[in-house]
Structures are given as structure tokens and as C-alpha cells.
Scaffold this active site. Structure first.
Site, short mmCIF file in Angstrom:
data_model
loop_
_atom_site.label_atom_id
_atom_site.label_comp_id
_atom_site.label_asym_id
_atom_site.label_seq_id
_atom_site.Cartn_x
_atom_site.Cartn_y
_atom_site.Cartn_z
CD GLU A 106 -2.83 -1.16 2.43
OE1 GLU A 106 -3.96 -1.63 2.35
OE2 GLU A 106 -2.33 -0.76 3.51
CE LYS A 124 -11.11 1.46 10.65
NZ LYS A 124 -10.90 1.27 9.24
O1 LIG Z 1 -3.32 -3.77 5.69
C1 LIG Z 1 -4.45 -3.34 5.57
C2 LIG Z 1 -4.79 -1.97 5.21
O2 LIG Z 1 -3.88 -1.01 5.65
C3 LIG Z 1 -6.24 -1.53 5.40
O3 LIG Z 1 -6.41 -0.44 4.56
C4 LIG Z 1 -6.59 -1.10 6.79
O4 LIG Z 1 -6.27 -2.14 7.69
C5 LIG Z 1 -8.09 -0.74 6.92
O5 LIG Z 1 -8.87 -1.87 6.73
P1 LIG Z 1 -10.44 -1.88 6.92
O6 LIG Z 1 -11.03 -1.06 5.84
O7 LIG Z 1 -10.82 -3.33 6.83
O8 LIG Z 1 -10.74 -1.32 8.29
#
Ligand SMILES: O=C[C@H](O)[C@H](O)[C@H](O)COP(=O)(O)O
Length: 228
Positions: A106, A124
Site C-alpha cells: 500500500e 478511525k
Molecule cells: O493492511 C491493511 C490496510 O492497511 C487496510 O487499509 C486497513 O487495515 C483498513 O482496513 P479496513 O477497511 O478493513 O478497516
């Protein structure tokens, strides 16, 4: 509204920023899953020509399954836009990512992108990073030593295990240590410290990288624009 509905609303809002002909980076995670579904639908409805680069095999499978064109990062010069999720975003729009162990890919993809959008539900958004453990990808080789060095620095590394108590592996077959550092008052200082750690492949601090954040709230998606 539950968390998934907030994620979905933010994800669906984000695809309005996609334009025909773009090279797009697609992140990883549950929020991105909603975004990829909405993106594929819009691309089909509007007959858009998009070239996508993915940050995990999960996202790749989903995107290809929905008919999006996926290429390797090395096949494009630059990406116009990357849309990704995040685990925590602070008041200065610095982020922690890697809850799904995808942060190395990423970060490479975000760095290759002209614009980055993060899509999150409102849980978040925090004042200061650090409630979410900070993921770092490390090699098997020297795991004992790097774990000890990080522990000596007070970073409380914990090897990430899956539900079967087996070590979680990244796309590159490496391991993940989750650092329980408490409040990260100075993310740049910590990033700098980790950037100098031999054997540490990549950490999950994403600093000065995002241009827009879309936050799913019960009142609808909130766009935070012109961050940088
Ligand atoms: O390694 C995973 C990524 O950084 C995801 O973008 C992050 O964990 C957010 O994931 P979610 O949308 O499932 O909360």
C-alpha cells in the site's frame, strides 16, 4: 448505522473522484471491498477505461472478478489516484495502516500516486495516533534480534498470529510485529527511528501522504479535501 454501513457509504462516495482513462491504485481491506464493487459498477455503467494496480491478492481477485483491468505496478509509470482504507487517522491526517498486513504494498502504491484518498468510518478518526498497534513488516531472518531491539526502545513488539496461532504472513511471506507504543505524539520522529532499523521491511506510519479523507458518519459521508 453500523460500522459497515458507514464504511460502505464512504467507499461509494469515493468513486465519484475516478475519471475515465485513469491509472488507479486500489487499496486493501473491508472498506476497499465496498469501493471496488462500486467502482466496477460505475466503470461498467459508464463504459470507463480504467487501469488498476492492486495492493493485495484479495483486492486483485475481487477487481478482476468484477471485470476491472488489473496490471502490475511495474507496467505503469504513475498512478493518477489511489483509494485505500486506514486503521487510524489523526488530527493532522497522518495515518496508521497495515491492520490487514498489506501496508508495504500500500505504501509503495500510495507513493507512486499523484493523489491519495482514504475512506474510513468515523471510529478511525482520532486526535493522536497510537491506540491501534503500529504494524511493521520484518524478515524471518533476524527476528529474534529485531524484536529485542524494538523492545529495548520501549516499542513493545508482538508477533502477529492468525486464528490458528500461526504467524501471519505478508504478501512477501514476511512476518508482522505489532508495536504497542501508546500515544504517538511525534509520528515523524517515530517513522524516522523505524526507517533506520535494519531488517525492518516497512512500517505502517503513512505520513504526509493523503490528499482527501472521506469519513462515513451517521449524517452521511464527510469529505475532508485539500489536505495537501
Ligand atoms: O493492511 C491493511 C490496510 O492497511 C487496510 O487499509 C486497513 O487495515 C483498513 O482496513 P479496513 O477497511 O478493513 O478497516
Amino acid at each position: 448505522m453500523d460500522q459497515n454501513q458507514l464504511k460502505k457509504a464512504a467507499a461509494e462516495y469515493a468513486v465519484r473522484f475516478v475519471e475515465d482513462g485513469m491509472n488507479l491504485g486500489l487499496g486493501t481491506g473491508s472498506t476497499v471491498t465496498y469501493m471496488v464493487a462500486a467502482l466496477a459498477k460505475r466503470a461498467q455503467d459508464e463504459n470507463m477505461e480504467l487501469t488498476c494496480v492492486t495492493t493485495s491478492s484479495r483486492t486483485k481477485r475481487q477487481a478482476e472478478g468484477l471485470g476491472l483491468r488489473v496490471v502490475e505496478l511495474n507496467e505503469v509509470d504513475r498512478l493518477d489516484l489511489t483509494i485505500d482504507g486506514a486503521d487510524e487517522i489523526d488530527a493532522n491526517y497522518q495515518g496508521i495502516k497495515g491492520g490487514g498486513a498489506a501496508h508495504t504494498m500500500e505504501k509503495i502504491v500510495a507513493t507512486a500516486s499523484d493523489q491519495v484518498i482514504w475512506i474510513v468510518d468515523e471510529s478511525k478518526m482520532v486526535e493522536t495516533l497510537g491506540k491501534f498497534p503500529l504494524p511493521v513488516e520484518v524478515f524471518d531472518y533476524g527476528l529474534t534480534q529485531i524484536t529485542e531491539r524494538l523492545a529495548e526502545q520501549g516499542l513493545n513488539p508482538v508477533l502477529r498470529l492468525d486464528e490458528n496461532k500461526e504467524p501471519v504472513r505478508t504478501h512477501f511471506k514476511n512476518l508482522v510485529l505489532d508495536l504497542n507504543v501508546g500515544q504517538i505524539a511525534d509520528p515523524h520522529a517515530l517513522a524516522d527511528q523505524l526507517d533506520h532499523e535494519v531488517g525492518l521491511v516497512e512500517h505502517g506510519l503513512f505520513l504526509d501522504m493523503v490528499n482527501k479523507v472521506i469519513v462515513g458518519t451517521p449524517d452521511g459521508p464527510k469529505l475532508i479535501d485539500h489536505i495537501r
